[in-house]
Scaffold this motif. Sequence first.
Motif, PDB file in Angstrom:
ATOM      1  N   GLU A 151       0.775  -1.242   0.060  1.00  0.00           N
ATOM      2  CA  GLU A 151       0.103  -0.019  -0.123  1.00  0.00           C
ATOM      3  C   GLU A 151       0.956   1.402  -0.106  1.00  0.00           C
ATOM      4  O   GLU A 151       0.553   2.159  -0.822  1.00  0.00           O
ATOM      5  CB  GLU A 151      -0.807   0.075   1.306  1.00  0.00           C
ATOM      6  CG  GLU A 151      -1.970  -0.854   1.332  1.00  0.00           C
ATOM      7  CD  GLU A 151      -2.927  -0.881   0.019  1.00  0.00           C
ATOM      8  OE1 GLU A 151      -3.124   0.105  -0.311  1.00  0.00           O
ATOM      9  OE2 GLU A 151      -3.624  -2.096  -0.215  1.00  0.00           O
ATOM     10  N   LEU A 152       1.812   1.189   0.797  1.00  0.00           N
ATOM     11  CA  LEU A 152       2.987   2.402   0.760  1.00  0.00           C
ATOM     12  C   LEU A 152       3.311   2.477  -0.485  1.00  0.00           C
ATOM     13  O   LEU A 152       3.485   3.605  -1.195  1.00  0.00           O
ATOM     14  CB  LEU A 152       3.971   2.247   1.650  1.00  0.00           C
ATOM     15  CG  LEU A 152       5.179   3.113   2.079  1.00  0.00           C
ATOM     16  CD1 LEU A 152       4.679   4.296   2.401  1.00  0.00           C
ATOM     17  CD2 LEU A 152       6.253   2.669   2.978  1.00  0.00           C
ATOM     18  N   PHE A 201       2.148   8.378   6.001  1.00  0.00           N
ATOM     19  CA  PHE A 201       1.507   9.830   5.707  1.00  0.00           C
ATOM     20  C   PHE A 201       2.432  10.708   4.773  1.00  0.00           C
ATOM     21  O   PHE A 201       2.001  11.567   3.927  1.00  0.00           O
ATOM     22  CB  PHE A 201       0.757  10.101   7.007  1.00  0.00           C
ATOM     23  CG  PHE A 201      -0.465   9.422   7.318  1.00  0.00           C
ATOM     24  CD1 PHE A 201      -1.495   9.072   6.652  1.00  0.00           C
ATOM     25  CD2 PHE A 201      -0.341   9.062   8.790  1.00  0.00           C
ATOM     26  CE1 PHE A 201      -2.583   8.375   7.027  1.00  0.00           C
ATOM     27  CE2 PHE A 201      -1.497   8.341   9.008  1.00  0.00           C
ATOM     28  CZ  PHE A 201      -2.444   7.830   8.365  1.00  0.00           C
ATOM     29  N   LEU A 202       3.559  10.827   5.192  1.00  0.00           N
ATOM     30  CA  LEU A 202       4.665  11.751   4.509  1.00  0.00           C
ATOM     31  C   LEU A 202       4.924  11.345   3.143  1.00  0.00           C
ATOM     32  O   LEU A 202       4.847  12.245   2.326  1.00  0.00           O
ATOM     33  CB  LEU A 202       6.071  11.675   5.247  1.00  0.00           C
ATOM     34  CG  LEU A 202       5.941  12.410   6.680  1.00  0.00           C
ATOM     35  CD1 LEU A 202       7.190  12.488   7.355  1.00  0.00           C
ATOM     36  CD2 LEU A 202       5.552  13.857   6.444  1.00  0.00           C
ATOM     37  N   SER A 203       4.621  10.072   3.017  1.00  0.00           N
ATOM     38  CA  SER A 203       4.753   9.636   1.689  1.00  0.00           C
ATOM     39  C   SER A 203       3.585  10.087   0.744  1.00  0.00           C
ATOM     40  O   SER A 203       3.851  10.322  -0.788  1.00  0.00           O
ATOM     41  CB  SER A 203       5.017   8.049   1.469  1.00  0.00           C
ATOM     42  OG  SER A 203       6.240   7.494   2.132  1.00  0.00           O
ATOM     43  N   ALA A 204       2.472  10.127   1.155  1.00  0.00           N
ATOM     44  CA  ALA A 204       1.248  10.357   0.425  1.00  0.00           C
ATOM     45  C   ALA A 204       1.385  12.047   0.068  1.00  0.00           C
ATOM     46  O   ALA A 204       0.301  12.487  -0.533  1.00  0.00           O
ATOM     47  CB  ALA A 204       0.004   9.838   1.214  1.00  0.00           C
ATOM     48  N   ALA A 246      -2.273   5.405   1.571  1.00  0.00           N
ATOM     49  CA  ALA A 246      -1.389   5.428   3.063  1.00  0.00           C
ATOM     50  C   ALA A 246      -2.538   5.100   4.329  1.00  0.00           C
ATOM     51  O   ALA A 246      -1.764   4.088   5.070  1.00  0.00           O
ATOM     52  CB  ALA A 246      -1.194   7.153   3.099  1.00  0.00           C
ATOM     53  N   PHE A 247      -3.494   5.310   4.366  1.00  0.00           N
ATOM     54  CA  PHE A 247      -4.520   5.053   5.251  1.00  0.00           C
ATOM     55  C   PHE A 247      -4.591   3.489   5.476  1.00  0.00           C
ATOM     56  O   PHE A 247      -4.560   2.795   6.602  1.00  0.00           O
ATOM     57  CB  PHE A 247      -5.937   5.377   5.288  1.00  0.00           C
ATOM     58  CG  PHE A 247      -6.102   6.901   5.903  1.00  0.00           C
ATOM     59  CD1 PHE A 247      -5.959   7.069   7.079  1.00  0.00           C
ATOM     60  CD2 PHE A 247      -6.182   7.805   4.955  1.00  0.00           C
ATOM     61  CE1 PHE A 247      -5.980   8.492   7.757  1.00  0.00           C
ATOM     62  CE2 PHE A 247      -6.285   9.324   5.624  1.00  0.00           C
ATOM     63  CZ  PHE A 247      -6.191   9.518   6.784  1.00  0.00           C
ATOM     64  N   LEU A 277       6.618   4.441  11.386  1.00  0.00           N
ATOM     65  CA  LEU A 277       6.304   3.880  10.178  1.00  0.00           C
ATOM     66  C   LEU A 277       4.905   4.323   9.782  1.00  0.00           C
ATOM     67  O   LEU A 277       4.571   4.593   8.330  1.00  0.00           O
ATOM     68  CB  LEU A 277       5.981   2.332  10.398  1.00  0.00           C
ATOM     69  CG  LEU A 277       7.399   1.335  10.264  1.00  0.00           C
ATOM     70  CD1 LEU A 277       6.983   0.087  10.627  1.00  0.00           C
ATOM     71  CD2 LEU A 277       7.829   1.383   8.777  1.00  0.00           C
ATOM     72  N   THR A 278       4.048   4.691  10.667  1.00  0.00           N
ATOM     73  CA  THR A 278       2.964   5.421  10.312  1.00  0.00           C
ATOM     74  C   THR A 278       3.062   6.782   9.773  1.00  0.00           C
ATOM     75  O   THR A 278       2.627   7.358   8.648  1.00  0.00           O
ATOM     76  CB  THR A 278       2.068   5.640  11.804  1.00  0.00           C
ATOM     77  OG1 THR A 278       1.821   4.464  12.223  1.00  0.00           O
ATOM     78  CG2 THR A 278       0.795   6.480  11.544  1.00  0.00           C
TER      79      THR A 278
END
Length: 322
Positions: free
Chosen positions: A200-201, A315-318, A291-292, A310-311
């Motif tokens: 997903e990431l 979110f930062l990646s998105a 991300a969610f 990791l959370t």
Amino acid sequence: MKEVLEYFKEDLAAAEKIINNNIHSTIKLIPELSRYILESGGKRFRPLMVIASAALCGYRGEKAHIAACVAEYIHTATLLHDDVVDESDTRRGKTSANNIWGNETSVLVGDFLLAQAFSMMVHHLPPPSLRVMAQACMHLAEGEILQLLNSFNINTTIDNYYRIIFGKTAALISACCEVGAILSESKDEEREALKNFGQELGYAFQIVDDCLDVTGNPEKTGKPLGNDLKEGKLTLPLLLTLEKASKEEKKAIQEAVLVDEITPQLFQRVKSIIMNHGGIEAAREKAQEHAFRAVEQLKIFDEGPEKHYLTKIAFLSAEREA
């Protein structure tokens, strides 16, 4: 992301040392070209995912550093091969390796890095991690081939787009996270959760990359705008736009995809169509959804700094702008 990198600083430094110490060869060109691309400003995102996933499952040690190096070698090899396939002139804001040393040399040094990665896995890592990384490499090749088959095809579907980015990006990130669990000798459900988290990431990461190809700052991304359009890649912002575009707009996009050379004016025309139909916003919403979903996979793990970081990475990646 600075906070995340600071927390894993010692592990990343140990991995970096292994990365730099294992590109030696009696043929001087091999370490020369390898260092050129390895030191060209890569984020070391995949090594971070190996290290953070292993830490989440309770392991921080040399095997994670070696696996992180393996991940970076595989990723770097694919970049060398991609630049040849895409006939790229630049990589991370610098002249691409194939533009300096030629296509043949770039392909062969990429092969060397892949061979070195597998040699290190055979000698230092547990067999299940070798199987996972081998499968990821197969998916990488399949993703690139599928992308070639769909290049310049205005009828490419969103399903095909996802198949492409699974192979190109999500499969290796997923493998990095799964290997982290393997090194920790984690339970099957933890390994599966991290595998799904990485997938997903990876989707979120690639979708944002594709958005930045339209609206990013080249000085930050290290890539010229409109590169995907130039190479005939139908990415999610464009595919979502095509669902809403008028016949005239679809014709303009098709002409831009098929034209021999993308002019700045033509790119701006396509960009304006994408922006008018909310293609970037819709694609970024999809990245947020992934991300969610990634974070949902972490629910089975106990609270702690590793889960927190990791959370944060998801979110930062998105949300990133470079």
